[in-house]
Design a protein around this motif. Structure first.
Motif, PDB file in Angstrom:
ATOM      1  N   GLN A   1       0.869  -1.188  -0.079  1.00  0.00           N
ATOM      2  CA  GLN A   1       0.003   0.029  -0.101  1.00  0.00           C
ATOM      3  C   GLN A   1       0.828   1.214   0.024  1.00  0.00           C
ATOM      4  O   GLN A   1       1.822   1.242   0.838  1.00  0.00           O
ATOM      5  CB  GLN A   1      -0.823  -0.049   1.247  1.00  0.00           C
ATOM      6  CG  GLN A   1      -2.016   1.183   1.240  1.00  0.00           C
ATOM      7  CD  GLN A   1      -2.767   0.984   2.208  1.00  0.00           C
ATOM      8  OE1 GLN A   1      -2.985   0.139   3.183  1.00  0.00           O
ATOM      9  NE2 GLN A   1      -4.358   1.496   1.804  1.00  0.00           N
ATOM     10  N   ASN A   2       0.466   2.282  -0.654  1.00  0.00           N
ATOM     11  CA  ASN A   2       1.197   3.502  -1.174  1.00  0.00           C
ATOM     12  C   ASN A   2       2.407   3.654  -1.830  1.00  0.00           C
ATOM     13  O   ASN A   2       3.131   4.431  -2.045  1.00  0.00           O
ATOM     14  CB  ASN A   2       1.327   4.192   0.243  1.00  0.00           C
ATOM     15  CG  ASN A   2       0.062   4.658   1.237  1.00  0.00           C
ATOM     16  OD1 ASN A   2      -0.869   5.051   0.758  1.00  0.00           O
ATOM     17  ND2 ASN A   2       0.230   4.253   2.515  1.00  0.00           N
TER      18      ASN A   2
ATOM     19  N   GLU B   1      -3.683  -2.995   0.777  1.00  0.00           N
ATOM     20  CA  GLU B   1      -2.523  -3.510   1.584  1.00  0.00           C
ATOM     21  C   GLU B   1      -1.626  -3.997   0.611  1.00  0.00           C
ATOM     22  O   GLU B   1      -0.364  -3.770   0.790  1.00  0.00           O
ATOM     23  CB  GLU B   1      -3.285  -4.527   2.647  1.00  0.00           C
ATOM     24  CG  GLU B   1      -2.008  -4.832   3.434  1.00  0.00           C
ATOM     25  CD  GLU B   1      -2.476  -5.952   4.597  1.00  0.00           C
ATOM     26  OE1 GLU B   1      -1.621  -6.575   5.017  1.00  0.00           O
ATOM     27  OE2 GLU B   1      -3.893  -5.531   4.978  1.00  0.00           O
TER      28      GLU B   1
ATOM     29  N   LEU C   1      -3.709   9.997  -2.607  1.00  0.00           N
ATOM     30  CA  LEU C   1      -2.938   9.579  -1.534  1.00  0.00           C
ATOM     31  C   LEU C   1      -3.298   9.534  -0.216  1.00  0.00           C
ATOM     32  O   LEU C   1      -3.993  10.622   0.282  1.00  0.00           O
ATOM     33  CB  LEU C   1      -1.634  10.440  -1.659  1.00  0.00           C
ATOM     34  CG  LEU C   1      -0.786  10.223  -2.786  1.00  0.00           C
ATOM     35  CD1 LEU C   1       0.387  11.500  -2.804  1.00  0.00           C
ATOM     36  CD2 LEU C   1       0.086   8.976  -2.898  1.00  0.00           C
ATOM     37  N   SER C   2      -3.124   8.355   0.581  1.00  0.00           N
ATOM     38  CA  SER C   2      -3.666   8.527   2.108  1.00  0.00           C
ATOM     39  C   SER C   2      -2.512   8.812   2.882  1.00  0.00           C
ATOM     40  O   SER C   2      -2.676   8.948   4.212  1.00  0.00           O
ATOM     41  CB  SER C   2      -4.518   7.060   2.418  1.00  0.00           C
ATOM     42  OG  SER C   2      -3.468   6.080   2.270  1.00  0.00           O
ATOM     43  N   ALA C   3      -1.302   8.645   2.529  1.00  0.00           N
ATOM     44  CA  ALA C   3      -0.100   8.872   3.054  1.00  0.00           C
ATOM     45  C   ALA C   3       1.156   9.275   2.024  1.00  0.00           C
ATOM     46  O   ALA C   3       0.838   9.104   0.663  1.00  0.00           O
ATOM     47  CB  ALA C   3       0.497   7.471   3.777  1.00  0.00           C
ATOM     48  N   PRO C   4       2.440   9.794   2.290  1.00  0.00           N
ATOM     49  CA  PRO C   4       3.240  10.021   1.553  1.00  0.00           C
ATOM     50  C   PRO C   4       3.768   8.594   0.766  1.00  0.00           C
ATOM     51  O   PRO C   4       3.524   7.439   1.288  1.00  0.00           O
ATOM     52  CB  PRO C   4       4.669  10.449   2.230  1.00  0.00           C
ATOM     53  CG  PRO C   4       3.800  11.094   3.571  1.00  0.00           C
ATOM     54  CD  PRO C   4       2.607   9.993   3.866  1.00  0.00           C
ATOM     55  N   PRO C   5       3.718   8.852  -0.621  1.00  0.00           N
ATOM     56  CA  PRO C   5       4.073   7.518  -1.359  1.00  0.00           C
ATOM     57  C   PRO C   5       5.267   6.954  -1.231  1.00  0.00           C
ATOM     58  O   PRO C   5       6.368   7.552  -0.905  1.00  0.00           O
ATOM     59  CB  PRO C   5       3.956   8.083  -2.812  1.00  0.00           C
ATOM     60  CG  PRO C   5       4.305   9.557  -2.932  1.00  0.00           C
ATOM     61  CD  PRO C   5       3.856  10.046  -1.395  1.00  0.00           C
TER      62      PRO C   5
END
Length: 181
Positions: free
Chosen positions: A55-56, A125, A158-162
């Motif tokens: 994930q990410n 995930e 994006l839910s967080a930094p990639p």
């Protein structure tokens, strides 16, 4: 197969006919003859690639200046946000992008022709992606455009930094990238 035209006419979303019952499902992923008849695209795929991402993880924006590749993309596990950027200077959609959420659950395929940069973000995930290419990998022709180039303004969910590879961190800006005439 249902064909969904995107805002960039050459990029196609393909929705296969899925036969599902209490045992599971079956669908024809690719049929050379039907693909040509239904899309009008006559091509030969020469290589299959398979990636697995946490994930990410953001992969891209990749393309080949030598041996440009058309890609037929399909997530087989999880969900991705898949992006195609038109990098053909002579195109009416030059510098435009399209992005679509694709998942193993809804089973779509995305056709991205040669002359486009491609990238995706793993939303689940784990995301496993398989794709066919119309030409072989060419290390000497491999190029990367920055995923967050301000001239492209891609709206990545994006839910967080990639999580990026060193190659993707070192991508060129759209303005300085070596692209197609």
């Amino acid at each position: 197969m249902k064909i969904v035209h995107t805002k960039i006419p050459e990029v196609l979303q393909l929705e296969p006919q899925v036969f599902a019952d209490d045992r599971g499902f079956f669908f024809e992923v690719y049929n050379h003859q039907k693909f040509a008849q239904e899309t009008g695209i006559v091509t030969n795929f020469v290589q299959d690639n398979h990636s697995c991402s946490k994930q990410n993880v953001l992969r891209g924006l990749h393309y080949q200046i030598q041996q440009p590749q058309g890609k037929l993309i399909r997530p087989i596990v999880g969900t991705i946000f898949d992006v195609a950027v038109d990098i053909r200077k002579s195109s009416a959609t030059f510098g435009k992008w399209v992005g679509y959420e694709l998942s193993a659950e809804n089973k779509p395929l995305l056709w991205i022709p040669p002359g486009f940069a491609h990238g995706f973000l793993a939303l689940s995930e784990i995301a496993e992606v398989m794709y066919k290419t119309t030409d072989y990998y060419s290390p000497q022709g491999d190029r990367t455009i920055l995923w967050n180039d301000p001239d492209l303004s891609i709206d990545w969910p994006l839910s967080a930094p990639p999580i990026l590879s060193a190659k993707d961190q070192a991508g060129k800006s759209f303005k300085t990238a070596e692209i197609f005439d």
